[in-house]
Motif scaffolding. Structure first.
Motif, PDB file in Angstrom:
ATOM      1  N   MET A 199       0.826  -1.216   0.000  1.00 38.06           N
ATOM      2  CA  MET A 199       0.000   0.000   0.000  1.00 38.06           C
ATOM      3  C   MET A 199       0.855   1.258   0.000  1.00 38.06           C
ATOM      4  SD  MET A 199      -2.985   0.835  -0.373  1.00 38.06           S
ATOM      5  CE  MET A 199      -2.975   2.505  -0.982  1.00 38.06           C
ATOM      6  N   LEU A 202       2.341   1.776  -3.339  1.00 36.95           N
ATOM      7  CA  LEU A 202       1.383   2.329  -4.298  1.00 36.95           C
ATOM      8  C   LEU A 202       1.168   3.822  -4.064  1.00 36.95           C
ATOM      9  CD1 LEU A 202      -1.171  -0.590  -4.449  1.00 36.95           C
ATOM     10  CD2 LEU A 202       0.116   0.332  -6.370  1.00 36.95           C
ATOM     11  N   SER A 206       1.756   6.754  -6.753  1.00 39.35           N
ATOM     12  CA  SER A 206       0.748   7.763  -7.004  1.00 39.35           C
ATOM     13  C   SER A 206       1.368   9.155  -6.876  1.00 39.35           C
ATOM     14  CB  SER A 206      -0.380   7.552  -6.007  1.00 39.35           C
ATOM     15  OG  SER A 206      -1.377   8.471  -6.198  1.00 39.35           O
ATOM     16  N   ARG A 210       1.780  11.920  -9.906  1.00 40.49           N
ATOM     17  CA  ARG A 210       1.190  13.252  -9.777  1.00 40.49           C
ATOM     18  C   ARG A 210       2.237  14.342  -9.957  1.00 40.49           C
ATOM     19  NH1 ARG A 210      -3.268  12.892  -5.042  1.00 40.49           N
ATOM     20  NH2 ARG A 210      -4.187  10.932  -5.737  1.00 40.49           N
ATOM     21  N   GLU A 213       3.091  14.757 -13.449  1.00 40.87           N
ATOM     22  CA  GLU A 213       2.017  15.430 -14.177  1.00 40.87           C
ATOM     23  C   GLU A 213       2.049  16.933 -13.914  1.00 40.87           C
ATOM     24  OE1 GLU A 213      -2.215  15.051 -12.938  1.00 40.87           O
ATOM     25  OE2 GLU A 213      -2.462  14.169 -14.922  1.00 40.87           O
TER      26      GLU A 213
ATOM     27  N   THR B 357      -7.040  15.560 -14.310  1.00 39.97           N
ATOM     28  CA  THR B 357      -5.724  15.408 -13.687  1.00 39.97           C
ATOM     29  C   THR B 357      -5.745  14.157 -12.806  1.00 39.97           C
ATOM     30  OG1 THR B 357      -6.311  16.693 -11.752  1.00 39.97           O
ATOM     31  CG2 THR B 357      -5.405  17.901 -13.620  1.00 39.97           C
ATOM     32  N   LEU B 358      -4.559  13.653 -12.503  1.00 42.47           N
ATOM     33  CA  LEU B 358      -4.469  12.416 -11.718  1.00 42.47           C
ATOM     34  C   LEU B 358      -5.136  12.540 -10.345  1.00 42.47           C
ATOM     35  CD1 LEU B 358      -0.907  11.191 -12.659  1.00 42.47           C
ATOM     36  CD2 LEU B 358      -3.065  10.087 -13.231  1.00 42.47           C
ATOM     37  N   PRO B 359      -4.958  13.646  -9.622  1.00 46.01           N
ATOM     38  CA  PRO B 359      -5.661  13.738  -8.327  1.00 46.01           C
ATOM     39  C   PRO B 359      -7.179  13.615  -8.478  1.00 46.01           C
ATOM     40  CG  PRO B 359      -3.966  15.426  -8.459  1.00 46.01           C
ATOM     41  CD  PRO B 359      -4.034  14.778  -9.814  1.00 46.01           C
ATOM     42  N   ALA B 362      -7.987  10.040  -9.191  1.00 42.78           N
ATOM     43  CA  ALA B 362      -7.856   9.274  -7.949  1.00 42.78           C
ATOM     44  C   ALA B 362      -9.106   9.455  -7.078  1.00 42.78           C
ATOM     45  CB  ALA B 362      -6.615   9.727  -7.191  1.00 42.78           C
ATOM     46  N   GLU B 437      -3.232   3.915 -10.435  1.00 43.66           N
ATOM     47  CA  GLU B 437      -4.095   4.663  -9.526  1.00 43.66           C
ATOM     48  C   GLU B 437      -5.336   3.833  -9.172  1.00 43.66           C
ATOM     49  OE1 GLU B 437      -4.122   7.216  -7.029  1.00 43.66           O
ATOM     50  OE2 GLU B 437      -2.779   7.936  -8.599  1.00 43.66           O
ATOM     51  N   ARG B 440      -4.193   1.198  -6.857  1.00 44.05           N
ATOM     52  CA  ARG B 440      -3.930   1.829  -5.560  1.00 44.05           C
ATOM     53  C   ARG B 440      -5.247   2.005  -4.791  1.00 44.05           C
ATOM     54  NH1 ARG B 440      -5.956   5.788  -3.277  1.00 44.05           N
ATOM     55  NH2 ARG B 440      -6.186   6.850  -5.274  1.00 44.05           N
TER      56      ARG B 440
END
Lengths: 480, 609
Positions: A199, A202, A206, A210, A213, B357-359, B362, B437, B440
């Motif tokens: 966890m 991961l 993440s 981010r 990005e 966006t990724l957030p 998620a 993601e 996750r």
């Protein structure tokens, strides 16, 4: 330890020990001065520089001759080293016609003879070829990481530029070679991975995604915790040398302000930021200074195909360090650095404390808090994973081991044996000092165990090692 | 305004009845949701239509004067007609029995058939409400409560009208909705709807305030647990969702409209005629007409046009009206028929042009998986309870309902992720990031990740030559061990040699794949390793000698063959007291080969006793 004993032996004992030392180091290309009288042109770098010109030419010529001569016996595998009484020479041809040579003086024992005169005794069999050949190869890899290939320098600015680069790099780098403390780990050139639950791993994934990005110019990212790798966006070989640089050079240099803590005077000089603990290890020191320089080390990766030049931004919060690599054609501005600090800093701070917390929980569950009973070194050629309970934390100057150098040498010998055959093997050695040394090779993995049970017999030693495998390596396919 | 912008609509098939006129009176019964069209006091016919009735009921009755109210009992068994304010007539002779009586001064009453609760307005101002709850022939009095009036009334006249009160069940709970009009004395910016929670037990409590930010004439509906407020002056409606996060002051939550105000979607109705056989072109329906009457929960009746509609919420247009994807998901996941829209939102946010966006991605995944996990947990405790034998103990045990909000891995894989991973134009970094993601998020909610998702990750990584990334994921056990995954890895060995080691490690960890490990090793001609492995786990008495001898012979390594052969001779000796092979083992060929290479005398001799 050889290094420690050198001083101690001076007074009481009759013996003085001198560890192996670097005698000379040079790089040449025989094509650059093929005619007589032009030999000097072959030499691209020579340490020590003070050596008289003709001696340089002689030494280079000798190496050239040895390599040429031995090639007749083994055209595909030219000579790697030359043993003499006083020293050992190591040869490496990292790029076609470019030769690197390292000459290491054998360790010396100085004894007092009866008439009071010192007698010097060279220990010819102490040095392990594989260890120092690996050190030499590492020299090239490190040079290439920060300068690119020799050939590229030639293309960019001819011999002059190449010589400049070599001089600039090796002048400093050679001082950091600690030849007295090189051992098996230098052969592996492995990477220590930080053990982590799924966890938390991961979460780190993440986080990295981010960040890549939001900071769109970031091409690759690497993530480390406690000087151990968790994630690499770079390919394995590039990561291997970058990891070496980070853990033996960059991180140790920055250790003091961290140990000093937040409120110490050293810390106070750092740019104050109350929201997070993040700071740049490369690049600007103080983001509030409008004149702050945003210069980052340049590194070169994938030199075999895409040949990419990158800026290396290393940013750290508590024990978590992130390397952001951006294309060298883009010059990071102070604004970018501030933005990075404001985005990465707070998140990395939280993540670092998460990792720490999770790590402590896992440690408690697995009960691995206790000191490991076994002294072992593990290495996996497939992912370069390395684990040693023999080596203490590396300091900038030396890597300390908790066992006698003689035992380390046995490990090196076993490793040489393993290299000779492809089959899985197991070697058990009873050392002079009553230690048992066990080496196991299964597929691409190697395990070396040192047991301090002088009354144990072979069967008991075998059982002990089985026990170790069952506890430490039960989740991998490792043949008993 | 395009059609994609309206989020409320009238149902497609309204109940049509003869519109109200001097000779035709129209009544609506909220309990049965039936419309009564009474012509000439019933003498020329009564037509009863309900929302679900295919065939309308029609009958005649004697005209005994103006009908004030007309209703059927449940299941249309008994008809009751009220012609004067104090008498109710049942056309057939029946006996009525007084079961219970309460003596209260009542201004007006309101009955909610769904919850079987009646509200009585008492006191001079009318703002003290007394609820009663009917169940199985009994009537229980619930604690009375007071509706706070906008401003302290100066007069002592009735100040709370039944027009401003409604009762509805929202998210399984009964609420009294009070439409509090804007008062000039208070500094409120407009009217608001106050929700009082009326539990079966305990006191009624003021819980939510819906801010309308406008004044004028309003009407309320409740559709799919949303409070819809229609505003006649602007001919628009707004919706509120009390489950969405509002401003909470410790006791009461303030809500603003979920979306900007919009009209109900314009629609057309056939020209009203006596018989709907005319082929006349339809005319636009007049929306927000003053002749509209609104009933709970979702009924709108136009007596003048002769239509009864159910109000409906359209989800697709909302997707573009709610830019905050997290809030959008919160909203959609509470809706009855949300699955298609939810999946389309997921697909849309992963398209190159509309990429989130990724957030944000998620957040969306987390919200989906939270619902998914809730369902899995409920399902699990149901199964556990079944196993524990509680099924006999009563009707309490019910299989948890799988609502449309449960979007599982298979849904995501089929409708969103597999198509996404196929997109050529998508940057690979983003692609991998999205897949990771989702994994996750599943892990965060402790949901076991299905093998096909891991396979998708592996295939995507392999497609982009990201073997080292794959290696690292496997190293940290991000992709859970399974036999299919191990086999997939084996197949990658020719592209990426370390896959072999990864696969063997995985098989080892599974601890149920020992046969596979032996097969893998034998296929690599690692006969000795295979034998040592099987011996290590104590399985060497049951293996086929022939299989190992075959593999050893193939290596063309005579010493290896000798070792393996000897091993099995020793096994034979130990198990049967004789080193020779039995005919069932089919090793004749190997014995011959052994003799040929090493000679007869090399065979192990039986131990003599």
């Amino acid at each position: 330890m050889a290094a420690a004993a050198a001083g101690a032996g001076a007074g009481a004992a009759q013996e003085k020990q001198f560890p192996p030392a670097l005698l000379s180091f040079f790089i040449y290309n025989p094509r650059f001065g093929p005619r007589e009288g032009e030999e000097e042109n072959k030499i691209l770098f020579y340490y020590p520089n003070e050596v008289e010109k003709n001696e340089k030419i002689r030494n280079v010529g000798l190496c050239e001759a040895i390599v040429q001569f031995t090639r007749t016996f083994s055209p595909s595998k030219p000579a790697k080293s030359l043993h003499t009484q006083k020293n050992r020479q190591f040869f490496n041809e990292p790029e076609e016609h470019f030769w690197m040579v390292m000459v290491v003086r054998n360790p010396i024992i100085e004894k007092q003879s009866k008439d009071g005169k010192p007698v010097v005794e060279y220990q010819e069999e102490e040095l392990l070829d594989k260890v120092y050949s690996s050190v030499l190869q590492q020299c090239y890899s490190m040079y290439k990481l920060f300068n690119g290939t020799f050939l590229r320098a030639m293309e960019d600015g001819g011999v002059k530029l190449l010589k400049e680069r070599l001089e600039k790099f090796f002048h400093r780098y050679l001082q950091t070679l600690h030849l007295q403390s090189c051992d098996l780990l230098d052969i592996f050139g492995g990477i220590s991975f930080f053990p982590l639950d799924k966890m938390t791993y991961l979460k780190i994934q993440s986080f990295i995604n981010r960040m890549e990005e939001s900071l769109s110019i970031v091409k690759y990212t690497a993530f480390l915790y406690n000087d151990q790798l968790i994630w690499s966006g770079l390919e394995q070989d590039d990561m291997r040398i970058l990891y070496k640089y980070l853990t033996t050079s960059l991180f140790p240099r920055h250790i003091e302000p961290e140990l000093a803590g937040r409120d110490s005077p050293i810390r106070a000089e750092m740019p104050g930021n109350l929201q997070h603990y993040g700071r740049f290890l490369t690049g600007p020191l103080n983001l509030n200074d409008p004149e702050a320089k945003c210069r980052f080390p340049k590194i070169f990766v994938n030199t075999d195909d895409t040949y990419e030049a990158l800026h290396l931004i290393v940013y750290k919060a508590m024990s978590a360090a992130v390397c952001f690599m951006i294309d060298a054609s883009i010059q990071p501005t102070l604004d970018f650095c501030r933005r990075l600090d404001s985005i990465v800093g707070p998140q990395l701070t939280v993540l670092a404390s998460d990792i720490c917390e999770q790590f402590n929980i896992n440690k408690r569950i697995s009960g691995s808090e206790k000191e490991p009973q076994f002294k072992f070194i593990y290495f996996n050629h497939m992912n370069l994973a390395e684990k040693s309970t023999i080596h203490m934390r590396k300091t900038p100057s030396v890597s300390l081991t908790s066992v006698h150098p003689d035992l380390m040498k046995i490990l090196g010998d076993i490793n040489s044996d393993f290299t000779r055959v492809d089959e899985d093997e197991e070697i058990i050695v009873k050392a002079m000092s009553d230690y048992w040394v066990v080496g196991k090779k299964s597929d691409q993995r190697e395990l070396y165990v040192i047991l301090n049970q002088k009354n144990a017999n072979l069967i008991e030693v075998n059982e002990e090692v089985k026990k170790l495998c069952a506890t430490q390596f039960n989740n991998i396919f490792f043949l008993d | 305004m395009g059609e994609e912008d309206y989020y409320l609509e009238l149902c497609e098939r309204p109940v049509h009845f003869e519109k109200a006129n001097p000779v035709n009176c129209v009544f609506f019964d909220e309990a049965n949701k039936q419309v009564f069209a009474v012509r000439s006091g019933g003498a020329t016919g009564v037509v009863v239509k309900g929302p679900d009735d295919r065939n309308p009921l029609s009958f005649r009755m004697e005209d005994k004067g103006e009908v004030k109210c007309i209703k059927f009992s449940l299941e249309n068994k008994i008809l009751a007609v009220q012609r004067t304010s104090k008498t109710v007539v049942l056309p057939e002779k029946r006996n009525l029995k007084l079961l219970k009586s309460q003596n209260i001064n009542v201004n007006w009453y309101m009955y909610c058939p769904e919850s079987a609760v009646i509200l009585l307005s008492t006191t001079v101002l009318g703002n003290v409400l007394q609820p009663f709850y009917f169940r199985a022939g009994t009537m229980s009095k619930l604690p009375k409560f007071e509706i706070e009036l906008p401003a302290a009334p100066k007069s002592t006249k009735l100040s709370l009208s039944e027009r401003d009160i409604a009762m509805a069940t929202i998210y399984g709970q009964l609420y009294v909705l009070f439409l509090r009009h804007h008062s000039r004395t208070s500094n409120s910016t407009g009217a608001e709807v106050v929700l009082y929670h009326l539990p079966r037990e305990g006191a009624c409590k003021k819980m939510h305030i819906l801010k309308l930010n406008r004044t004028g004439k309003f009407a309320l509906n409740v559709v799919d647990n949303l409070v819809v407020v229609h505003h006649q002056d602007t001919e628009t409606s707004v919706i509120f969702d009390i489950k969405l996060r509002g401003e909470f002051d410790g006791t009461i939550t303030l809500h603003h409209p979920v979306l900007p105000a919009r009209s109900i979607q314009p629609c057309q109705i056939p020209v009203a005629g006596p018989a709907p056989v005319t082929s006349q072109s339809p005319i636009p329906c007049k929306l927000y007409s003053s002749s509209w009457i609104v009933f709970q929960p979702d009924i709108i009746i136009s007596a003048s046009q002769g239509y009864l509609w159910n109000l409906q919420v359209k989800l697709q247009p909302i997707v573009n009206l709610l830019p905050d994807k997290g809030r959008l998901m919160d909203f959609l996941l509470q809706r009855r028929e949300c699955k298609t829209v939810v999946l389309s939102v997921c697909s849309q946010m992963l398209t190159e042009s509309d990429r989130a966006t990724l957030p944000v991605i998620a957040t969306v995944f987390d919200k989906l998986n939270q619902e998914y996990k809730k369902y899995l947990d409920a399902e699990q405790s149901y199964t556990l309870a079944l196993e524990a034998g509680q099924s006999r103990s009563g009707p309490f045990l019910r299989r948890p309902a799988r609502t449309q909000a449960v979007v599982d891995q298979s849904d995501m894989y089929t409708h969103v992720l597999s198509a996404f991973a196929e997109k050529k134009e998508m940057p690979q970094k983003f692609m991998i990031a999205v897949l990771m993601e989702y994994i996750r998020s599943l892990n965060q909610f402790q949901i076991t990740v299905q093998h096909y998702l891991h396979e998708l990750v592996i295939k995507t990584l392999v497609q982009h030559n990201l073997f080292y990334t794959l290696h690292q994921f496997l190293q940290y056990h991000v992709l859970s061990d399974s036999k299919p995954l191990a086999c997939l890895l084996l197949s990658l060995e020719s592209f990426y040699p370390p896959a072999h080691q990864l696969s063997l490690d995985m098989l080892k960890r599974l601890s149920t794949a020992n046969d596979e490990i032996v097969e893998v090793l034998l296929s690599k001609h690692q006969v000795l390793a295979a034998l040592r492995f099987i011996r290590g786990i104590g399985g060497h008495d049951n293996i086929s000698a022939r299989k190992f001898l075959d593999a050893a012979k193939q290596t063309e390594d005579h010493m290896l063959f000798y070792t393996i052969f000897r091993f099995f001779e020793q096994r034979n000796q130990r198990l049967r007291g004789n080193p020779s092979f039995t005919p069932g083992e089919h090793c004749e060929e190997h014995v011959a080969f052994f003799k040929q290479v090493f000679g007869d005398q090399a065979l192990m001799r039986p131990t003599t006793f």
